[in-house]
Design an enzyme around this catalytic site. Structure first.
Site, PDB file in Angstrom:
ATOM      1  N   LYS A   1     -15.077   6.975 -33.311  1.00 33.54           N
ATOM      2  CA  LYS A   1     -15.421   7.934 -32.204  1.00 33.54           C
ATOM      3  C   LYS A   1     -14.292   8.199 -31.354  1.00 33.54           C
ATOM      4  CE  LYS A   1     -19.922   4.962 -32.293  1.00 33.54           C
ATOM      5  NZ  LYS A   1     -20.745   4.187 -31.327  1.00 33.54           N
TER       6      LYS A   1
ATOM      7  N   TYR B   1     -28.568  10.563 -33.287  1.00 29.49           N
ATOM      8  CA  TYR B   1     -28.944   9.321 -32.384  1.00 29.49           C
ATOM      9  C   TYR B   1     -30.541   9.516 -32.230  1.00 29.49           C
ATOM     10  CZ  TYR B   1     -24.252   7.362 -31.916  1.00 29.49           C
ATOM     11  OH  TYR B   1     -23.101   6.896 -32.420  1.00 29.49           O
TER      12      TYR B   1
ATOM     13  N   PHE C   1     -29.465   4.489 -22.187  1.00 29.96           N
ATOM     14  CA  PHE C   1     -28.023   4.714 -22.576  1.00 29.96           C
ATOM     15  C   PHE C   1     -27.986   6.142 -23.493  1.00 29.96           C
ATOM     16  CE2 PHE C   1     -29.503   2.125 -26.017  1.00 29.96           C
ATOM     17  CZ  PHE C   1     -29.118   2.526 -27.114  1.00 29.96           C
TER      18      PHE C   1
ATOM     19  N   THR D   1     -22.857  -4.557 -32.396  1.00 25.97           N
ATOM     20  CA  THR D   1     -22.674  -3.354 -31.679  1.00 25.97           C
ATOM     21  C   THR D   1     -22.052  -3.617 -30.121  1.00 25.97           C
ATOM     22  OG1 THR D   1     -24.756  -2.925 -32.482  1.00 25.97           O
ATOM     23  CG2 THR D   1     -24.459  -1.929 -30.473  1.00 25.97           C
TER      24      THR D   1
ATOM     25  N   ASN E   1     -17.513   1.503 -28.135  1.00 30.46           N
ATOM     26  CA  ASN E   1     -17.124   0.539 -29.238  1.00 30.46           C
ATOM     27  C   ASN E   1     -16.599   1.228 -30.623  1.00 30.46           C
ATOM     28  OD1 ASN E   1     -19.495   2.197 -30.331  1.00 30.46           O
ATOM     29  ND2 ASN E   1     -20.780   0.202 -30.263  1.00 30.46           N
TER      30      ASN E   1
ATOM     31  N   HIS F   1     -18.601   3.893 -35.585  1.00 32.81           N
ATOM     32  CA  HIS F   1     -19.981   3.956 -35.946  1.00 32.81           C
ATOM     33  C   HIS F   1     -20.031   3.740 -37.515  1.00 32.81           C
ATOM     34  CE1 HIS F   1     -24.406   5.283 -36.700  1.00 32.81           C
ATOM     35  NE2 HIS F   1     -23.847   5.653 -38.072  1.00 32.81           N
TER      36      HIS F   1
ATOM     37  N   GLU G   1     -27.574  10.220 -42.615  1.00 34.77           N
ATOM     38  CA  GLU G   1     -26.591  10.546 -41.763  1.00 34.77           C
ATOM     39  C   GLU G   1     -25.505  11.122 -42.681  1.00 34.77           C
ATOM     40  OE1 GLU G   1     -25.272   6.638 -40.171  1.00 34.77           O
ATOM     41  OE2 GLU G   1     -26.894   6.660 -38.984  1.00 34.77           O
TER      42      GLU G   1
END
Ligand code: DAT
Ligand code: MG
Length: 151
Positions: A11, A51, A59, A93, A114, A117, A128
């Site tokens: 990320k 997502y 969130f 997570t 975090n 992914h 994905e």
């Protein structure tokens, strides 16, 4: 199966924190096979689709802003049980609940930053991978170390 695939993404915080090389190194040294890799600043439509399961949660909008705030490094890795082992390598997570030795447990503190992914099932992985990569971006190559990695 040895050709199981997962979608792994560093990320924007992971890119800024300089952990791209470490994430690659962890999967590479474990024995998994890299079949696709690119750096991309994802358009909002892509993130909305990626997502989609979280749409409506509190969130969700901050998450899209965060992931879209800079380039990510998107990858496809292949190997036996890669989806579940990959999730273990990432950690929980919430980095606060991640074991030291996992990526999130080594680099993260809060859920909203975090670092990485990873697909949560083979079905998600396929979805994905199809979302982030064109078929011609997935590479076929003989992994010659394979005979030393698998019995
Ligand atoms: P994972 O990324 O481990 O599959 P998830 O699919 O439940 O976790 O959520 C996707 C991402 O959304 C997660 O990596 C970080 C963010 N997120 C999830 N729950 C959150 C929360 N309670 N607060 C802030 N961000 C959250
Ligand atoms: Mg998830």
């Amino acid at each position: 199966a040895k050709n199981e695939r997962t979608f792994i993404m560093v990320k924007p915080d992971g890119v800024q924190r300089g952990v791209v090389g470490d994430v690659l190194h962890r999967f590479e040294r474990r024995g998994y096979k890299l079949v696709a890799l690119k750096m991309i600043q994802a358009p909002k439509v892509l993130l909305e689709s990626h997502y989609a399961e979280h749409k409506g949660k509190k969130f969700y909008e901050p998450l899209l802003t965060y992931i879209g705030s800079g380039p990510v490094v998107a990858m496809v890795w292949e190997g036996l049980n890669i989806v579940s082992v990959g999730r273990k390598m990432l950690g929980a997570t919430d980095p606060a609940k991640s074991e030291p030795g996992t990526i999130r447990g080594d680099y993260g503190i809060v859920t909203g930053r975090n670092i990485v992914h990873g697909s949560d099932s083979e079905t998600s992985a396929q979805r994905e991978i199809d979302l982030w990569f064109r078929p011609d971006e997935i590479n076929q190559w003989p992994h010659t170390a394979e005979k030393w990695i698998y019995e």
